[in-house]
Design a protein around this motif. Structure first.
Motif, PDB file in Angstrom:
ATOM      1  N   LEU A  27      83.894   2.978 -63.991  1.00 30.96           N
ATOM      2  CA  LEU A  27      84.598   3.738 -65.026  1.00 30.96           C
ATOM      3  C   LEU A  27      83.627   4.389 -66.006  1.00 30.96           C
ATOM      4  CD1 LEU A  27      87.576   1.343 -65.856  1.00 30.96           C
ATOM      5  CD2 LEU A  27      87.662   3.504 -64.600  1.00 30.96           C
ATOM      6  N   ARG A  28      82.462   3.768 -66.165  1.00 25.95           N
ATOM      7  CA  ARG A  28      81.479   4.322 -67.096  1.00 25.95           C
ATOM      8  C   ARG A  28      80.976   5.684 -66.632  1.00 25.95           C
ATOM      9  NH1 ARG A  28      76.125   1.004 -69.223  1.00 25.95           N
ATOM     10  NH2 ARG A  28      75.601   2.404 -70.938  1.00 25.95           N
ATOM     11  N   ARG A  29      81.062   5.920 -65.317  1.00 26.46           N
ATOM     12  CA  ARG A  29      80.649   7.219 -64.782  1.00 26.46           C
ATOM     13  C   ARG A  29      81.753   8.267 -64.909  1.00 26.46           C
ATOM     14  NH1 ARG A  29      79.091   3.519 -60.628  1.00 26.46           N
ATOM     15  NH2 ARG A  29      76.853   3.069 -60.695  1.00 26.46           N
ATOM     16  N   ALA A  30      82.956   7.850 -65.299  1.00 25.53           N
ATOM     17  CA  ALA A  30      84.060   8.790 -65.445  1.00 25.53           C
ATOM     18  C   ALA A  30      83.832   9.688 -66.654  1.00 25.53           C
ATOM     19  CB  ALA A  30      85.391   8.044 -65.577  1.00 25.53           C
ATOM     20  N   SER A  31      84.460  10.851 -66.629  1.00 34.65           N
ATOM     21  CA  SER A  31      84.239  11.845 -67.681  1.00 34.65           C
ATOM     22  C   SER A  31      84.723  11.364 -69.034  1.00 34.65           C
ATOM     23  CB  SER A  31      84.935  13.161 -67.308  1.00 34.65           C
ATOM     24  OG  SER A  31      84.395  13.674 -66.107  1.00 34.65           O
ATOM     25  N   THR A  32      85.816  10.608 -69.075  1.00 32.52           N
ATOM     26  CA  THR A  32      86.341  10.141 -70.358  1.00 32.52           C
ATOM     27  C   THR A  32      85.335   9.240 -71.066  1.00 32.52           C
ATOM     28  OG1 THR A  32      88.575  10.231 -69.441  1.00 32.52           O
ATOM     29  CG2 THR A  32      88.269   8.975 -71.470  1.00 32.52           C
ATOM     30  N   TRP A  33      84.791   8.279 -70.345  1.00 31.54           N
ATOM     31  CA  TRP A  33      83.820   7.350 -70.926  1.00 31.54           C
ATOM     32  C   TRP A  33      82.562   8.105 -71.353  1.00 31.54           C
ATOM     33  CZ3 TRP A  33      83.956   1.639 -69.425  1.00 31.54           C
ATOM     34  CH2 TRP A  33      83.031   0.911 -70.176  1.00 31.54           C
ATOM     35  N   ARG A  34      82.070   9.000 -70.488  1.00 35.63           N
ATOM     36  CA  ARG A  34      80.832   9.716 -70.816  1.00 35.63           C
ATOM     37  C   ARG A  34      81.025  10.630 -72.014  1.00 35.63           C
ATOM     38  NH1 ARG A  34      79.612  13.165 -67.378  1.00 35.63           N
ATOM     39  NH2 ARG A  34      81.191  12.939 -65.755  1.00 35.63           N
ATOM     40  N   LEU A  35      82.229  11.224 -72.149  1.00 40.28           N
ATOM     41  CA  LEU A  35      82.474  12.068 -73.308  1.00 40.28           C
ATOM     42  C   LEU A  35      82.495  11.258 -74.589  1.00 40.28           C
ATOM     43  CD1 LEU A  35      83.238  14.670 -74.708  1.00 40.28           C
ATOM     44  CD2 LEU A  35      85.600  14.323 -73.981  1.00 40.28           C
ATOM     45  N   LEU A  36      83.146  10.106 -74.577  1.00 35.67           N
ATOM     46  CA  LEU A  36      83.207   9.268 -75.770  1.00 35.67           C
ATOM     47  C   LEU A  36      81.842   8.687 -76.127  1.00 35.67           C
ATOM     48  CD1 LEU A  36      86.560   7.382 -75.082  1.00 35.67           C
ATOM     49  CD2 LEU A  36      86.166   9.176 -76.770  1.00 35.67           C
ATOM     50  N   ALA A  37      80.993   8.466 -75.108  1.00 35.52           N
ATOM     51  CA  ALA A  37      79.672   7.876 -75.358  1.00 35.52           C
ATOM     52  C   ALA A  37      78.590   8.927 -75.592  1.00 35.52           C
ATOM     53  CB  ALA A  37      79.271   6.996 -74.170  1.00 35.52           C
ATOM     54  N   ALA A  38      78.926  10.204 -75.505  1.00 31.33           N
ATOM     55  CA  ALA A  38      77.925  11.259 -75.666  1.00 31.33           C
ATOM     56  C   ALA A  38      77.388  11.284 -77.089  1.00 31.33           C
ATOM     57  CB  ALA A  38      78.529  12.624 -75.308  1.00 31.33           C
ATOM     58  N   THR A  39      76.146  11.725 -77.240  1.00 29.04           N
ATOM     59  CA  THR A  39      75.521  11.787 -78.554  1.00 29.04           C
ATOM     60  C   THR A  39      76.271  12.732 -79.487  1.00 29.04           C
ATOM     61  OG1 THR A  39      73.383  11.379 -77.508  1.00 29.04           O
ATOM     62  CG2 THR A  39      73.363  12.249 -79.764  1.00 29.04           C
ATOM     63  N   LYS A  40      76.722  13.847 -78.948  1.00 31.05           N
ATOM     64  CA  LYS A  40      77.421  14.840 -79.755  1.00 31.05           C
ATOM     65  C   LYS A  40      78.929  14.789 -79.538  1.00 31.05           C
ATOM     66  CE  LYS A  40      73.557  18.100 -79.847  1.00 31.05           C
ATOM     67  NZ  LYS A  40      73.349  17.956 -81.290  1.00 31.05           N
ATOM     68  N   ALA A  41      79.441  13.611 -79.220  1.00 33.26           N
ATOM     69  CA  ALA A  41      80.878  13.472 -78.978  1.00 33.26           C
ATOM     70  C   ALA A  41      81.732  13.939 -80.159  1.00 33.26           C
ATOM     71  CB  ALA A  41      81.209  12.029 -78.616  1.00 33.26           C
ATOM     72  N   PRO A  42      81.393  13.612 -81.421  1.00 36.42           N
ATOM     73  CA  PRO A  42      82.231  14.106 -82.528  1.00 36.42           C
ATOM     74  C   PRO A  42      82.324  15.622 -82.572  1.00 36.42           C
ATOM     75  CG  PRO A  42      80.803  12.337 -83.275  1.00 36.42           C
ATOM     76  CD  PRO A  42      80.345  12.689 -81.901  1.00 36.42           C
ATOM     77  N   ALA A  43      81.185  16.304 -82.385  1.00 39.82           N
ATOM     78  CA  ALA A  43      81.210  17.768 -82.425  1.00 39.82           C
ATOM     79  C   ALA A  43      81.941  18.339 -81.221  1.00 39.82           C
ATOM     80  CB  ALA A  43      79.778  18.311 -82.480  1.00 39.82           C
TER      81      ALA A  43
END
Length: 515
Positions: A27-43
């Protein structure tokens, strides 16, 4: 000396934890997890929310890039760029990579699965929409921002009511089902008596507002479900195509069903679920009843405590579902037609031959991988292909609306028609000379004289070219010709096309005697 027996419960618990860890790694490789864990996720989340507000679920590329470009400084505020590819974070000579453009960010978000690219045949430009993973991430962040607990009384009531309804509808014991109906009737009769005696029990405004917001939250989650429906249908279509090309399995049965016209997409679990939902959404009786209930709720006092956005969502809770549901149905229909064409046109046979050839080549390569060193010279010379390079601007694009250059017109020499030829044409083509005589007399009577062109302008040629020939025949006997002069006459044929011809100038100076 003592030995410790293995603790089977501990081992099973450890195995379950390990299995769950592996599942979370996937699941960590899924797009949802990667988007939430991205450095610039808030922006990224803030820009995507602003780029795709309510009502703009799909945007052309140019407009999407323009909207992202308006917020580009937010992505550059944190200094070094967020790596979206393995080599994106590399620095040269100690300097960070320059900030990327809005177009580069959009392309990166497509690769990461944050955006979905669509090629719409009805649009001249590629369109983009947020992916199901992005919708899930936005809804999760919104739930954290609102700080609304999910363990509310209204949600528990909804769960209990659904359990009760399912238990009643699936009860096979006639006596148990009859007793349940009797209890429900007694409860309803008691409420009727209390209401008739003037006792009106209402839930508190706070409880009613909580229940209404829970219902709106459930309805809002459907927007992400529509995107997931489309992705799941495409996955089913891909799986069916793989089974058709597979040399084993139920390939023959699938081919027979498709050739017989069976809708295997609709028969899948996702297809059945969506079909039931779409049928209910398009039931005029149910939708009209549901909309009337929504209108009644909007008039309640507790509904006035809702915000403006919440009231708009409540008012359009059903109408907002039609367009995305129709898009899912269009995707399902197009996939079904494409799959049927794939089978009936025998294209799958060519794909199967190509797949078998690739598998054979792959098998040969795998068989030789341990015998042939990776650095061994290849005993085959491959000539590089050469192509004449030219600029795209040198090519002239075809305009679909341009009919092209007309064919060269065939020019005939002008010839004069004798009175005998005109009389023969009138006789053989059954020209209405009586009607033409009346038209000439009517037009000439208003102005004193009339040419053939004057008559045709006021009295359209009902028989097309035959009417023009009839007027020429009448002119040779009853009109005065002006030597050396011609005029252009025009008429409309029975096929709707307009025509014109140059004829000698004749003027009717007196009425033509009626025969």
């Amino acid at each position: 000396m003592t030995t410790t027996e293995p603790n089977r419960w501990t081992d099973r618990r450890s195995d379950a934890v390990s299995a769950r860890k592996e599942a979370y790694e996937q699941l960590r490789r899924a797009s949802t997890w990667r988007l939430l864990a991205a450095t610039k996720a808030p922006a990224v989340l803030a820009i995507l929310q602003a780029t795709f507000p309510a009502g703009d679920r799909r945007l052309p590329r140019s407009e999407l890039i323009a909207r992202v470009g308006a917020h580009l400084p937010l992505l550059h505020d944190d200094g070094a760029e967020e790596p979206e590819e393995p080599d994106a974070a590399e620095e040269t000579e100690g300097e960070p990579r320059p900030g990327r453009s809005a177009a580069e960010y959009v392309d990166g978000w497509v690769r990461e699965g944050y955006l979905t690219r669509r090629d719409d045949p009805q649009r001249t430009e590629t369109t983009f929409e947020p992916s199901p993973a992005t919708i899930d991430a936005i809804q999760f962040i919104a739930s954290l921002e609102e700080h609304r607990p999910t363990t509310t009384e209204s949600r528990l009531t909804l769960v209990v009511q659904q359990f009760e309804r399912l238990a009643q509808e699936t009860e096979t014991d006639r006596d148990v089902r009859l007793s349940d109906l009797q209890r429900r009737r007694e409860r309803i009769e008691a409420e009727i008596r209390d209401l008739a005696e003037g006792e009106l029990m209402l839930p508190s405004p706070e409880a009613s507002t909580d229940r209404l917001r829970d219902i709106l939250q459930i309805a809002a989650e459907l927007s992400g479900d529509f995107l997931q429906y489309r992705e799941d249908l495409r996955a089913v279509d891909l799986h069916l195509r793989e089974q058709i090309l597979s040399p084993e399995g139920s390939r023959g049965e699938i081919l027979e069903q498709l050739l017989a016209g069976d809708d295997l997409l609709g028969q899948s679990s996702v297809g059945r679920t969506f079909t039931a939902f779409f049928r209910m959404l398009n039931d005029p009786v149910q939708t009209r009843t549901a909309q009337e209930l929504v209108d009644r709720l909007l008039e309640r006092d507790f509904a006035r405590t809702l915000g403006r956005d919440e009231r708009e969502k409540l008012a359009n809770v059903f109408s907002d579902l039609y367009e995305p549901a129709q898009e899912v149905l269009d995707v399902k229909t197009e996939l079904y037609r494409s799959l049927a064409r794939f089978v009936r046109s025998q294209d799958f046979r060519q794909h199967r031959v190509l797949l078998e050839t690739l598998q054979e080549a792959q098998g040969l390569a795998l068989a030789q991988k341990d015998e042939v060193p990776t650095r061994a010279p290849f005993p085959l010379e491959l000539d590089l292909s050469r192509v004449l390079m030219s600029s795209v601007s040198q090519h002239r694009l075809k305009d679909p609306t341009d009919p092209g250059a007309p064919a060269e017109a065939e020019v005939h020499d002008a010839t004069s028609l004798s009175v005998e030829v005109l009389a023969d044409l009138v006789r053989t083509n059954d020209i209405d000379t009586v009607g033409l005589t009346a038209s000439v007399n009517e037009v000439r009577g208003r102005s004193g004289q009339a040419s053939i062109g004057d008559v045709l302008r006021e009295k359209p040629a009902e028989q097309g070219l035959a009417s023009v020939i009839g007027l020429m025949f009448l002119a040779t006997s009853h009109a005065q010709e002006r030597e050396g002069s011609t005029e252009i006459v025009s008429w409309r044929e029975l096929d709707g096309h307009d025509y014109a011809a140059k004829v000698p100038s004749f003027y009717f100076l007196e009425d033509i005697p009626a025969e």
